[in-house]
Design a protein around this motif. Sequence first.
Motif: not given
Length: 164
Positions: A142-151
Amino acid sequence: MEIYRGKRLTVEKREITLPNGKRKERVVVHPGGAVAILPVEGDDCYLIRQYRYAVDDYIFEAPAGTIDEGEEPHETARRELIEETGMKAEVFTPKGWIYPSPGYTDERIWLYIAERLSPCHDYDMDEDEVIEVVRTPLRDLAAMIADGRIVDAKTICLICRCFL
C-alpha cells in the motif's frame, strides 16, 4: 480499416456511432489478452523490477505476459510466472479481469494470485526482457502504491483485487 498488423498487435481505424447518435472516427488497438500474477509466500510477495523501453525506466510490476493463440489465461499465468521469476506455483486463484486502458484498446488482463511457490530450475527468460525479481513484504505494498514506487496500473489493480 486496418492501419497496422504485427506479431501480437493490430491497430484499426473505424467510424463508430456513439450511444447519443453522433458519429466519430476512432482508433482501436487490439493487443490480445494478457495475465498478471501476484506470487505470494507467507507475508511476502514477489514483484519484478523490469526495464520498460516505452518509459525508459525500471518499474515495479507483477509478473505478467501475453496470452498465446489458443492458450487459456490460467495456462499463460503458469508459463509467465516461470519465465519471469523462475518459480512455479501449485495454486492459482483467479481474481477476475480488467480493461487496463479502455479509451483506446480492448485488451483484457486476467488477474491471479499464485501460492505454494517452489523454484523451477528449467526455464528461460525472454531475451528482450531485463528483469530483477524482488521479494517484497505484503505490508509494504500500500505504501509503495501511495508513494509512487508502484505505478503500473495492472499491478495496482491486482494488489487491490487480492487485498481489498
